[in-house]
Design a protein around this motif. Structure first.
Motif, PDB file in Angstrom:
ATOM      1  N   LYS A   1       0.835  -1.203   0.000  1.00 33.52           N
ATOM      2  CA  LYS A   1       0.000   0.000   0.000  1.00 33.52           C
ATOM      3  C   LYS A   1       0.863   1.243   0.000  1.00 33.52           C
ATOM      4  O   LYS A   1       2.005   1.209   0.455  1.00 33.52           O
ATOM      5  CB  LYS A   1      -0.856   0.053   1.273  1.00 33.52           C
ATOM      6  CG  LYS A   1      -1.902  -1.010   1.401  1.00 33.52           C
ATOM      7  CD  LYS A   1      -2.718  -0.769   2.646  1.00 33.52           C
ATOM      8  CE  LYS A   1      -3.227   0.650   2.654  1.00 33.52           C
ATOM      9  NZ  LYS A   1      -4.233   0.963   3.614  1.00 33.52           N
ATOM     10  N   GLN A   2       0.287   2.347  -0.438  1.00 32.00           N
ATOM     11  CA  GLN A   2       0.957   3.633  -0.316  1.00 32.00           C
ATOM     12  C   GLN A   2       1.056   3.999   1.160  1.00 32.00           C
ATOM     13  O   GLN A   2       0.110   3.805   1.908  1.00 32.00           O
ATOM     14  CB  GLN A   2       0.164   4.710  -1.044  1.00 32.00           C
ATOM     15  CG  GLN A   2       0.071   4.483  -2.530  1.00 32.00           C
ATOM     16  CD  GLN A   2      -0.748   5.565  -3.180  1.00 32.00           C
ATOM     17  OE1 GLN A   2      -0.270   6.678  -3.297  1.00 32.00           O
ATOM     18  NE2 GLN A   2      -1.957   5.242  -3.587  1.00 32.00           N
ATOM     19  N   ASP A   3       2.193   4.516   1.565  1.00 29.22           N
ATOM     20  CA  ASP A   3       2.413   4.927   2.945  1.00 29.22           C
ATOM     21  C   ASP A   3       1.845   6.335   3.133  1.00 29.22           C
ATOM     22  O   ASP A   3       2.340   7.293   2.552  1.00 29.22           O
ATOM     23  CB  ASP A   3       3.909   4.906   3.261  1.00 29.22           C
ATOM     24  CG  ASP A   3       4.227   5.231   4.705  1.00 29.22           C
ATOM     25  OD1 ASP A   3       3.312   5.612   5.459  1.00 29.22           O
ATOM     26  OD2 ASP A   3       5.407   5.097   5.076  1.00 29.22           O
ATOM     27  N   ALA A   4       0.805   6.460   3.932  1.00 27.29           N
ATOM     28  CA  ALA A   4       0.152   7.751   4.144  1.00 27.29           C
ATOM     29  C   ALA A   4       0.773   8.551   5.281  1.00 27.29           C
ATOM     30  O   ALA A   4       0.370   9.681   5.535  1.00 27.29           O
ATOM     31  CB  ALA A   4      -1.340   7.539   4.425  1.00 27.29           C
ATOM     32  N   THR A   5       1.778   7.996   5.956  1.00 29.04           N
ATOM     33  CA  THR A   5       2.412   8.727   7.055  1.00 29.04           C
ATOM     34  C   THR A   5       3.183   9.927   6.495  1.00 29.04           C
ATOM     35  O   THR A   5       3.561   9.944   5.323  1.00 29.04           O
ATOM     36  CB  THR A   5       3.385   7.841   7.848  1.00 29.04           C
ATOM     37  OG1 THR A   5       4.493   7.498   7.001  1.00 29.04           O
ATOM     38  CG2 THR A   5       2.701   6.586   8.364  1.00 29.04           C
ATOM     39  N   PRO A   6       3.442  10.934   7.333  1.00 26.26           N
ATOM     40  CA  PRO A   6       4.224  12.077   6.848  1.00 26.26           C
ATOM     41  C   PRO A   6       5.579  11.657   6.262  1.00 26.26           C
ATOM     42  O   PRO A   6       5.983  12.169   5.224  1.00 26.26           O
ATOM     43  CB  PRO A   6       4.410  12.937   8.097  1.00 26.26           C
ATOM     44  CG  PRO A   6       3.206  12.636   8.932  1.00 26.26           C
ATOM     45  CD  PRO A   6       2.948  11.173   8.694  1.00 26.26           C
TER      46      PRO A   6
END
Length: 139
Positions: free
Chosen positions: A74-79
């Motif tokens: 998955k795409q990492d949505a963290t900053p």
């Protein structure tokens, strides 16, 4: 700039505005994660799991397990994940944002309604500064 803000929450739709993650990076990450679940000669399972996690992190991805216990990339949505997608190696190695090229900066300024004379002057100044430092024209 919003993507770099550590207080901003990004959902899947917001993540689509970030630079794409190359399919080769996704495939390599998926392959390493799948190899971590099997015995591979010369590597321990932990070595492959670490390699998979490090590769995923480097390109702005996360590894998860789906309901079927298979690895999901998955795409990492963290900053931090968003910064890595925005600025790549400049962020990973130096902890600084990557700066736009002269052409990218000119395009951004013109899309915001900045007069063409100002946009041209900024682009030319940026190109001239980089040539003096040894960069190729247009970089």
């Amino acid at each position: 700039m919003a993507a770099a803000d550590p207080t901003a929450w990004f959902d899947e739709d917001d993540l689509q505005h970030l630079p794409d993650i190359a399919e080769a990076d996704r495939a390599l990450t998926r392959l390493a994660a799948n190899m971590a679940t099997t015995s591979v000669g010369g590597f321990s399972d932990r070595d492959m799991a670490t390699l998979a996690a490090e590769n995923a992190s480097r390109v702005g991805l996360q590894l998860r397990y789906g309901d079927d216990e298979r690895v999901v990339v998955k795409q990492d949505a963290t900053p931090e994940g968003r910064r890595r997608r925005l600025w790549g190696d400049a962020w990973i190695e130096d902890g600084v944002p990557g700066l736009p090229t002269a052409d990218e900066l000119a395009s951004l300024l013109s899309s915001r309604g900045v007069p063409a004379s100002t946009t041209d002057a900024v682009a030319e100044a940026t190109r001239g500064r980089r040539r003096r430092r040894g960069a190729a024209p247009g970089e």
